[in-house]
Write a protein that holds these residues in place. Structure first.
Motif, PDB file in Angstrom:
ATOM      1  N   MET A 196       0.826  -1.216   0.000  1.00 13.77           N
ATOM      2  CA  MET A 196       0.000   0.000   0.000  1.00 13.77           C
ATOM      3  C   MET A 196       0.859   1.265   0.000  1.00 13.77           C
ATOM      4  N   VAL A 197       2.007   1.188   0.695  1.00 13.59           N
ATOM      5  CA  VAL A 197       2.889   2.347   0.814  1.00 13.59           C
ATOM      6  C   VAL A 197       3.772   2.482  -0.427  1.00 13.59           C
ATOM      7  N   GLY A 198       3.664   1.511  -1.325  1.00 15.15           N
ATOM      8  CA  GLY A 198       4.419   1.591  -2.568  1.00 15.15           C
ATOM      9  C   GLY A 198       5.743   0.859  -2.515  1.00 15.15           C
ATOM     10  N   TYR A 199       5.936   0.049  -1.497  1.00 18.04           N
ATOM     11  CA  TYR A 199       7.171  -0.714  -1.399  1.00 18.04           C
ATOM     12  C   TYR A 199       7.024  -2.046  -2.134  1.00 18.04           C
ATOM     13  N   GLN A 200       8.160  -2.547  -2.564  1.00 19.04           N
ATOM     14  CA  GLN A 200       8.207  -3.891  -3.117  1.00 19.04           C
ATOM     15  C   GLN A 200       8.430  -4.834  -1.942  1.00 19.04           C
ATOM     16  N   VAL A 201       7.675  -5.906  -1.875  1.00 14.47           N
ATOM     17  CA  VAL A 201       7.782  -6.837  -0.752  1.00 14.47           C
ATOM     18  C   VAL A 201       8.752  -7.957  -1.109  1.00 14.47           C
ATOM     19  N   VAL A 202       9.751  -8.148  -0.252  1.00 14.74           N
ATOM     20  CA  VAL A 202      10.668  -9.267  -0.439  1.00 14.74           C
ATOM     21  C   VAL A 202      10.358 -10.288   0.651  1.00 14.74           C
ATOM     22  N   SER A 203       9.846 -11.438   0.232  1.00 13.81           N
ATOM     23  CA  SER A 203       9.480 -12.466   1.205  1.00 13.81           C
ATOM     24  C   SER A 203      10.681 -13.377   1.437  1.00 13.81           C
ATOM     25  N   ILE A 204      11.011 -13.584   2.708  1.00 13.65           N
ATOM     26  CA  ILE A 204      12.115 -14.522   2.981  1.00 13.65           C
ATOM     27  C   ILE A 204      11.571 -15.728   3.741  1.00 13.65           C
ATOM     28  N   PRO A 205      12.155 -16.908   3.493  1.00 19.08           N
ATOM     29  CA  PRO A 205      11.653 -18.119   4.151  1.00 19.08           C
ATOM     30  C   PRO A 205      11.974 -18.110   5.644  1.00 19.08           C
ATOM     31  N   SER A 206      11.123 -18.792   6.415  1.00 20.72           N
ATOM     32  CA  SER A 206      11.368 -18.941   7.846  1.00 20.72           C
ATOM     33  C   SER A 206      11.912 -20.327   8.099  1.00 20.72           C
ATOM     34  N   THR A 207      12.531 -20.489   9.265  1.00 18.64           N
ATOM     35  CA  THR A 207      12.898 -21.825   9.709  1.00 18.64           C
ATOM     36  C   THR A 207      11.593 -22.520  10.125  1.00 18.64           C
ATOM     37  N   PRO A 208      11.599 -23.846  10.311  1.00 17.63           N
ATOM     38  CA  PRO A 208      10.341 -24.534  10.632  1.00 17.63           C
ATOM     39  C   PRO A 208       9.648 -24.005  11.894  1.00 17.63           C
ATOM     40  N   ASP A 209      10.393 -23.413  12.822  1.00 14.93           N
ATOM     41  CA  ASP A 209       9.736 -22.861  14.011  1.00 14.93           C
ATOM     42  C   ASP A 209       9.358 -21.392  13.813  1.00 14.93           C
ATOM     43  N   GLY A 210       9.254 -20.974  12.561  1.00 15.63           N
ATOM     44  CA  GLY A 210       8.742 -19.636  12.274  1.00 15.63           C
ATOM     45  C   GLY A 210       9.758 -18.532  12.491  1.00 15.63           C
ATOM     46  N   CYS A 211      11.005 -18.872  12.819  1.00 12.51           N
ATOM     47  CA  CYS A 211      12.018 -17.849  13.080  1.00 12.51           C
ATOM     48  C   CYS A 211      12.648 -17.393  11.759  1.00 12.51           C
ATOM     49  N   VAL A 212      13.366 -16.261  11.851  1.00 16.63           N
ATOM     50  CA  VAL A 212      13.993 -15.711  10.648  1.00 16.63           C
ATOM     51  C   VAL A 212      15.205 -16.567  10.283  1.00 16.63           C
ATOM     52  N   ASP A 213      15.287 -16.917   9.011  1.00 16.59           N
ATOM     53  CA  ASP A 213      16.440 -17.634   8.485  1.00 16.59           C
ATOM     54  C   ASP A 213      17.542 -16.592   8.252  1.00 16.59           C
ATOM     55  N   LEU A 214      18.564 -16.617   9.125  1.00 19.63           N
ATOM     56  CA  LEU A 214      19.582 -15.555   9.101  1.00 19.63           C
ATOM     57  C   LEU A 214      20.302 -15.469   7.762  1.00 19.63           C
ATOM     58  N   GLU A 215      20.575 -16.625   7.168  1.00 22.19           N
ATOM     59  CA  GLU A 215      21.282 -16.601   5.885  1.00 22.19           C
ATOM     60  C   GLU A 215      20.416 -15.967   4.813  1.00 22.19           C
ATOM     61  N   ALA A 216      19.118 -16.311   4.850  1.00 20.83           N
ATOM     62  CA  ALA A 216      18.193 -15.726   3.867  1.00 20.83           C
ATOM     63  C   ALA A 216      18.094 -14.214   4.070  1.00 20.83           C
ATOM     64  N   LEU A 217      18.112 -13.789   5.332  1.00 21.82           N
ATOM     65  CA  LEU A 217      18.036 -12.350   5.609  1.00 21.82           C
ATOM     66  C   LEU A 217      19.285 -11.643   5.095  1.00 21.82           C
ATOM     67  N   LYS A 218      20.447 -12.231   5.382  1.00 16.02           N
ATOM     68  CA  LYS A 218      21.708 -11.612   4.936  1.00 16.02           C
ATOM     69  C   LYS A 218      21.735 -11.486   3.417  1.00 16.02           C
ATOM     70  N   ALA A 219      21.181 -12.520   2.746  1.00 15.86           N
ATOM     71  CA  ALA A 219      21.183 -12.493   1.281  1.00 15.86           C
ATOM     72  C   ALA A 219      20.192 -11.459   0.752  1.00 15.86           C
ATOM     73  N   ALA A 220      19.154 -11.154   1.546  1.00 17.07           N
ATOM     74  CA  ALA A 220      18.095 -10.264   1.046  1.00 17.07           C
ATOM     75  C   ALA A 220      18.409  -8.788   1.256  1.00 17.07           C
ATOM     76  N   VAL A 221      19.180  -8.444   2.300  1.00 18.06           N
ATOM     77  CA  VAL A 221      19.402  -7.012   2.579  1.00 18.06           C
ATOM     78  C   VAL A 221      20.396  -6.411   1.582  1.00 18.06           C
ATOM     79  N   GLY A 222      20.262  -5.105   1.417  1.00 20.43           N
ATOM     80  CA  GLY A 222      21.177  -4.415   0.512  1.00 20.43           C
ATOM     81  C   GLY A 222      20.871  -2.930   0.484  1.00 20.43           C
ATOM     82  N   GLU A 223      21.400  -2.271  -0.513  1.00 21.06           N
ATOM     83  CA  GLU A 223      21.235  -0.810  -0.617  1.00 21.06           C
ATOM     84  C   GLU A 223      19.802  -0.407  -0.921  1.00 21.06           C
ATOM     85  N   ASP A 224      18.997  -1.406  -1.362  1.00 21.13           N
ATOM     86  CA  ASP A 224      17.601  -1.096  -1.690  1.00 21.13           C
ATOM     87  C   ASP A 224      16.654  -1.463  -0.539  1.00 21.13           C
ATOM     88  N   THR A 225      17.213  -1.861   0.613  1.00 24.88           N
ATOM     89  CA  THR A 225      16.362  -2.257   1.741  1.00 24.88           C
ATOM     90  C   THR A 225      15.880  -1.028   2.510  1.00 24.88           C
TER      91      THR A 225
END
Ligand SMILES: *Cc1c(COP(=O)(O)O)cnc(C)c1O
Length: 477
Positions: A173-202
């Motif tokens: 709604m705010v005009g952002y592009q949504v980047v979905s990252i996978p969770s671990t089976p217990d619903g926690c953030v997958d740190l490697e996936a997060l590291k791969a997703a962040v950047g200058e456009d975050t």
């Protein structure tokens, strides 16, 4: 049950208007409709009985157990309503001068101070009318912040796939592009996936902790650090603060923005469509962007201020003010110790109920949960054909509101229970008994669960049809 239109009888009317005692003013004939409206004609008795019967068909926290996960259907103390009904709060006009509304400004200011203490934030707006509206507002603040820095390349918001559906929706709604990252089976953030997703456009990350599977993410400091290091901001979905209030604070976890659902955690009746309140708290770096007006101290009293770089208004006037009064009453009656105990008992109740159920049902995540837990009924469905929906419908026959179904999406055949702190051990024992009974019934007589409920006014409505083709108007036969 007949509709009011069907109960209507010509000439049966409510004569409640006094005789005209002022000169009659002519109405512009152009404003007149060609036909008088066909309103139902009823006596007060008819109407009173109609709505009382309708009310008897609903289920609320005043009727019985309501373990609707992620919705925090706790009992709302009646004193909250009494305070919100005080004439000094209800008899006021939004355009009244600040000077003549000092008590209301003080209520807003005090609620802000207390909620900032609870969340670890520096300032807060009460304008948003609900959780999703708070998310929208919080993301506008993040956007305004990056723009003010001249940092225009940040176009993406990272959202884990276990998130509440409103999170990606608000970001879009705010005009952002949504980047979905996978969770671990217990619903926690997958740190490697997060590291791969962040950047200058975050632009930022949206997260709820405890997550939607009821687990507290122990990597939270690392998660928020990764996003900050990439130049993004951290948004905390605080709709479910009930698990942590008085114990840990989003501000200390590294979050810059948080929205709260006063109508969940801070005890305002909800579920019928409002009014709610989704205040947004921010760290100092975002304070100047907050919506206006914002209640501040001014000399001996209080005044409204427009923050220098305000994003403007997101709702008329001051938000749903009376919901803030209820939340303030709730916080003041519980006190710091009581707020902490409420969270602790919410967690205790969830763990107690989970422990009673785990021999018969599979927990989506084993081990201690926070304020809610998720059952995975895939095995039951495979072995008996009875689905999470069937079990939920079966609960209705026992006067229990079903838990949240088929959410979070990362668990299939999910039933998400949130008992809250206001339920007694007896209520939890009874509910567990019913759940165990339904489990055994699934193996003995699955058909009776496929056709449940058997004792309610409405059993299995066509939900898609009701949503896609709602009939909102009475059609004369
Ligand atoms: C309820 C909820 C929301 C949305 O709140 P509304 O007041 O319904 O808009 C957002 N996130 C989470 C985790 C929630 O539980």
């Amino acid at each position: 049950m007949k509709l009011l239109f069907e109960k209507s009888r010509p000439g049966r009317q409510l004569h409640i208007l006094p005789p005209l005692d002022v000169p009659q003013a002519p109405v512009d004939p152009q404003e007149l409709r060609a036909q008088p409206p066909r309103l139902p004609q009823l006596s007060e008795t008819d109407i009173s009985r109609h709505y009382t019967q309708l009310a008897g068909r609903t289920h609320g926290v005043n009727d019985g157990f309501y373990p609707l996960g992620s919705c925090t259907m706790k009992y709302n103390p009646k004193v909250n309503e009494e305070m919100a009904a005080l004439p000094g709060f209800t008899g006021i006009h939004p355009l009244q001068s600040e000077k003549s509304a000092q008590g209301c400004l003080e209520a807003l200011y005090t609620a802000e101070q207390l909620l900032c203490q609870i969340t670890g934030m520096d300032a807060m707006t009460f304008q948003p009318a609900a959780g999703a509206h708070g998310e929208f507002t919080g993301l506008l603040l993040i956007k305004a912040y990056h723009q003010a820095q001249g940092d225009l390349k940040r176009t993406k918001i990272i959202v884990p796939d276990s998130a509440h559906g409103t999170n990606p929706a608000s970001a879009a709604m705010v005009g952002y592009q949504v980047v979905s990252i996978p969770s671990t089976p217990d619903g926690c953030v997958d740190l490697e996936a997060l590291k791969a997703a962040v950047g200058e456009d975050t632009a930022g990350l949206m997260l709820t902790n405890p997550n939607t599977v009821g687990v507290f993410d122990h990597n939270i400091l690392e998660i928020t650090r990764i996003v900050h290091q990439a130049g993004g901001l951290n948004y905390y979905d605080g709709a479910n603060l009930n698990a942590v209030m008085g114990v840990v604070r989003p501000g200390d976890m590294g979050f810059d923005v948080v929205h709260l659902n006063l109508h969940k955690t801070f005890s305002t009746p909800h579920g019928g469509g409002g009014p709610g309140s989704g205040p947004v708290g921010v760290k100092a770096l975002l304070k100047d962007f907050l919506p206006s007006p914002h209640a501040v101290r001014a000399g001996e009293g209080y005044a409204f201020e427009r923050p220098v770089h305000s994003i403007g208004q997101v709702k008329c006037f001051y938000g749903n003010f009376l919901v803030v009064v209820k939340a303030l009453t709730y916080i003041l009656t519980l006190g710091a110790q009581g707020i902490r105990e409420a969270a602790q008992n919410a967690v205790l109740n969830a763990n107690y109920l989970a422990a009673l159920l785990k021999d018969k049902y599979d927990l989506a995540v084993d081990g201690l949960c926070m304020h809610e837990f998720v059952l995975n009924l895939e095995r039951l469905k495979r072995e008996t054909g009875v689905s999470a929906l069937d079990v939920a419908k079966g609960l209705l026959d026992y006067g229990i509101h079903p838990p949240t179904m088929y959410f979070p999406l990362i668990v299939h055949e999910a039933l998400m229970f949130e008992p809250t702190e206001t339920e007694s051990k007896e209520t939890l024992d009874e509910a567990a008994q019913v759940m165990i009974q339904l489990h055994d019934l699934a193996y003995q007589d699955p058909e009776s669960l496929h056709s449940a409920p058997h004792n309610t006014a409405i059993g299995r409505p066509d939900e898609v049809g009701a949503a896609r083709n709602p009939k909102l108007r009475y059609q004369e036969p």
